[in-house]
Design a protein around this motif. Structure first.
Motif, PDB file in Angstrom:
ATOM      1  N   CYS A  25       0.863  -1.187   0.000  1.00  0.00           N
ATOM      2  CA  CYS A  25       0.000   0.000   0.000  1.00  0.00           C
ATOM      3  C   CYS A  25       0.897   1.234   0.000  1.00  0.00           C
ATOM      4  O   CYS A  25       1.626   1.478   0.964  1.00  0.00           O
ATOM      5  CB  CYS A  25      -0.905  -0.003   1.230  1.00  0.00           C
ATOM      6  SG  CYS A  25      -1.945   1.454   1.300  1.00  0.00           S
ATOM      7  N   ASP A  26       0.846   1.997  -1.075  1.00  0.00           N
ATOM      8  CA  ASP A  26       1.711   3.177  -1.143  1.00  0.00           C
ATOM      9  C   ASP A  26       1.162   4.351  -0.340  1.00  0.00           C
ATOM     10  O   ASP A  26       1.841   5.351  -0.165  1.00  0.00           O
ATOM     11  CB  ASP A  26       1.996   3.581  -2.583  1.00  0.00           C
ATOM     12  CG  ASP A  26       0.753   3.867  -3.397  1.00  0.00           C
ATOM     13  OD1 ASP A  26      -0.365   3.702  -2.881  1.00  0.00           O
ATOM     14  OD2 ASP A  26       0.906   4.259  -4.568  1.00  0.00           O
ATOM     15  N   CYS A  27      -0.039   4.235   0.199  1.00  0.00           N
ATOM     16  CA  CYS A  27      -0.578   5.300   1.062  1.00  0.00           C
ATOM     17  C   CYS A  27       0.181   5.387   2.381  1.00  0.00           C
ATOM     18  O   CYS A  27       0.428   6.472   2.891  1.00  0.00           O
ATOM     19  CB  CYS A  27      -2.056   5.064   1.357  1.00  0.00           C
ATOM     20  SG  CYS A  27      -3.094   5.220  -0.085  1.00  0.00           S
TER      21      CYS A  27
END
Length: 65
Positions: A25-27
């Motif tokens: 998850c790049d968040c």
């Protein structure tokens, strides 16, 4: 959230796993996935360090490519 999280739902060991899935998850820059044994999910994990996945599951060959 802790950056190293391992939750085995039924008292199994991470070494009992015969498969995992890995999602990034790049968040929040965290790797997450489910842990499988004989086709059934037995737990889940999360970590910010991809090399930690390899140390949690040394019995599995992880293909990063």
């Amino acid at each position: 959230m802790k950056t190293n999280f391992l939750d085995m739902w039924y008292g199994d060991s991470p070494r009992d796993a015969d498969k995992i899935d890995i999602f990034f998850c790049d968040c929040d820059a965290v790797y997450r996935g489910n842990i499988y044994k004989a086709g059934k999910i037995i737990g889940d994990y999360a970590t910010a360090d991809s090399t930690r996945i390899e140390t949690m599951f040394p019995q599995l060959k992880i293909n990063w490519g």
